[in-house]
Design a protein around this motif. Sequence first.
Motif, PDB file in Angstrom:
ATOM      1  N   ASN A  81       0.794  -1.224   0.000  1.00 29.94           N
ATOM      2  CA  ASN A  81       0.000   0.000   0.000  1.00 29.94           C
ATOM      3  C   ASN A  81       0.830   1.280   0.000  1.00 29.94           C
ATOM      4  OD1 ASN A  81       0.896  -0.060   2.601  1.00 29.94           O
ATOM      5  ND2 ASN A  81      -1.113  -0.150   3.547  1.00 29.94           N
ATOM      6  N   THR A  82       2.164   1.166  -0.080  1.00 34.95           N
ATOM      7  CA  THR A  82       3.019   2.328  -0.287  1.00 34.95           C
ATOM      8  C   THR A  82       4.048   1.979  -1.350  1.00 34.95           C
ATOM      9  OG1 THR A  82       4.594   1.712   1.451  1.00 34.95           O
ATOM     10  CG2 THR A  82       2.766   3.178   2.087  1.00 34.95           C
ATOM     11  N   ILE A 102      12.909  21.389   1.569  1.00 38.07           N
ATOM     12  CA  ILE A 102      12.531  20.451   0.501  1.00 38.07           C
ATOM     13  C   ILE A 102      11.781  19.259   1.099  1.00 38.07           C
ATOM     14  CG2 ILE A 102      13.399  18.899  -1.291  1.00 38.07           C
ATOM     15  CD1 ILE A 102      13.790  21.744  -2.136  1.00 38.07           C
ATOM     16  N   SER A 103      12.237  18.782   2.255  1.00 42.13           N
ATOM     17  CA  SER A 103      11.546  17.665   2.917  1.00 42.13           C
ATOM     18  C   SER A 103      10.134  18.063   3.320  1.00 42.13           C
ATOM     19  CB  SER A 103      12.336  17.194   4.141  1.00 42.13           C
ATOM     20  OG  SER A 103      13.546  16.612   3.737  1.00 42.13           O
ATOM     21  N   MET A 104       9.959  19.308   3.794  1.00 44.53           N
ATOM     22  CA  MET A 104       8.626  19.780   4.178  1.00 44.53           C
ATOM     23  C   MET A 104       7.701  19.829   2.959  1.00 44.53           C
ATOM     24  SD  MET A 104       6.618  23.053   4.580  1.00 44.53           S
ATOM     25  CE  MET A 104       7.869  24.122   4.011  1.00 44.53           C
ATOM     26  N   ILE A 105       8.235  20.293   1.826  1.00 43.73           N
ATOM     27  CA  ILE A 105       7.441  20.338   0.596  1.00 43.73           C
ATOM     28  C   ILE A 105       7.056  18.915   0.179  1.00 43.73           C
ATOM     29  CG2 ILE A 105       7.518  20.857  -1.875  1.00 43.73           C
ATOM     30  CD1 ILE A 105       9.402  23.237  -1.103  1.00 43.73           C
ATOM     31  N   GLY A 110       3.978  12.720   0.370  1.00 40.12           N
ATOM     32  CA  GLY A 110       4.209  11.447   1.047  1.00 40.12           C
ATOM     33  C   GLY A 110       5.444  11.536   1.913  1.00 40.12           C
ATOM     34  N   LYS A 111       6.098  10.421   2.134  1.00 48.44           N
ATOM     35  CA  LYS A 111       7.289  10.381   2.982  1.00 48.44           C
ATOM     36  C   LYS A 111       8.540  10.564   2.120  1.00 48.44           C
ATOM     37  CE  LYS A 111       9.880   7.246   5.943  1.00 48.44           C
ATOM     38  NZ  LYS A 111       9.958   5.864   6.434  1.00 48.44           N
ATOM     39  N   ALA A 128      13.599  20.808  -7.919  1.00 50.20           N
ATOM     40  CA  ALA A 128      14.133  19.791  -7.013  1.00 50.20           C
ATOM     41  C   ALA A 128      13.498  18.465  -7.382  1.00 50.20           C
ATOM     42  CB  ALA A 128      13.794  20.142  -5.566  1.00 50.20           C
ATOM     43  N   ARG A 129      14.283  17.403  -7.300  1.00 49.77           N
ATOM     44  CA  ARG A 129      13.775  16.067  -7.615  1.00 49.77           C
ATOM     45  C   ARG A 129      13.945  15.194  -6.381  1.00 49.77           C
ATOM     46  NH1 ARG A 129      16.106  11.803 -10.774  1.00 49.77           N
ATOM     47  NH2 ARG A 129      14.437  10.579 -11.659  1.00 49.77           N
ATOM     48  N   VAL A 130      12.818  14.681  -5.874  1.00 49.77           N
ATOM     49  CA  VAL A 130      12.812  13.938  -4.620  1.00 49.77           C
ATOM     50  C   VAL A 130      12.081  12.609  -4.813  1.00 49.77           C
ATOM     51  CG1 VAL A 130      12.135  14.020  -2.179  1.00 49.77           C
ATOM     52  CG2 VAL A 130      12.714  16.145  -3.360  1.00 49.77           C
ATOM     53  N   CYS A 131      12.642  11.556  -4.242  1.00 48.82           N
ATOM     54  CA  CYS A 131      11.953  10.272  -4.235  1.00 48.82           C
ATOM     55  C   CYS A 131      11.065  10.257  -2.994  1.00 48.82           C
ATOM     56  CB  CYS A 131      12.963   9.125  -4.199  1.00 48.82           C
ATOM     57  SG  CYS A 131      12.157   7.520  -4.331  1.00 48.82           S
ATOM     58  N   VAL A 132       9.773  10.058  -3.209  1.00 47.42           N
ATOM     59  CA  VAL A 132       8.778  10.139  -2.143  1.00 47.42           C
ATOM     60  C   VAL A 132       7.995   8.832  -2.090  1.00 47.42           C
ATOM     61  CG1 VAL A 132       6.737  11.405  -1.334  1.00 47.42           C
ATOM     62  CG2 VAL A 132       8.565  12.635  -2.509  1.00 47.42           C
ATOM     63  N   GLU A 133       7.795   8.324  -0.891  1.00 51.33           N
ATOM     64  CA  GLU A 133       6.964   7.130  -0.724  1.00 51.33           C
ATOM     65  C   GLU A 133       5.518   7.583  -0.585  1.00 51.33           C
ATOM     66  OE1 GLU A 133       7.737   3.159   1.679  1.00 51.33           O
ATOM     67  OE2 GLU A 133       7.116   4.777   3.014  1.00 51.33           O
ATOM     68  N   VAL A 134       4.691   7.208  -1.559  1.00 49.20           N
ATOM     69  CA  VAL A 134       3.277   7.603  -1.556  1.00 49.20           C
ATOM     70  C   VAL A 134       2.419   6.407  -1.168  1.00 49.20           C
ATOM     71  CG1 VAL A 134       3.566   9.418  -3.283  1.00 49.20           C
ATOM     72  CG2 VAL A 134       2.970   7.117  -4.026  1.00 49.20           C
TER      73      VAL A 134
END
Length: 187
Positions: A81-82, A102-105, A110-111, A128-134
């Motif tokens: 589920n993530t 950037i982490s706050m954005i 997601g995480k 900025a390019r961020v890997c986010v767990e959705v």
Amino acid sequence: MVGIFIDKRLPFPLVKRILEKTWKTTASYEISTDDDLFYFKFSNDEDRKTVLEGEPIFVADRIFMIRQWSEELEYQRSLINTIPIWVKFSAVPKQLWTRRGISMIASRIGKPLSWDVATKNRQRLNFARVCVEVNVQCKYPKSLRFKLGGDRIATVGVEYPWTPPTCTVCKRFGHNTNKCPNRVNSV
């Protein structure tokens, strides 16, 4: 360990070639596969740990998730589920161009898991390019608004190079709502 594609599985030779380029292991490892999963046996525990804790891997723009093998994993693949995805944030205000900012954005999606090298080193400030767990219920907004102080509002653009197929009926990744096996068709 086990590797899983959430949507369509890619061919073994392609996956093997990409992993050989991506994983910088000190010792050898074996790969085997069945119809859905890739199985990895590492001869070095440090290599295994590094791969397991490493950044998400994308093969031909498809997420390839690495997990510790367990009996349940093979049967619960559809219950994931993530999932990690890359997210591109544009028009980031300079005062938010910090690790915390950037982490706050990213946390509004997601995480946050990791950043690409140019974002981490602040070499490219136009996005900025961020890997986010959705999670499976992510709405994938196109923009986010932030109050900067006083009455100033900043709008950060959000782009997704790839989003996982998601079903709103059974709340699972891997297929769209119109292809859900649990969907009730009206006649």
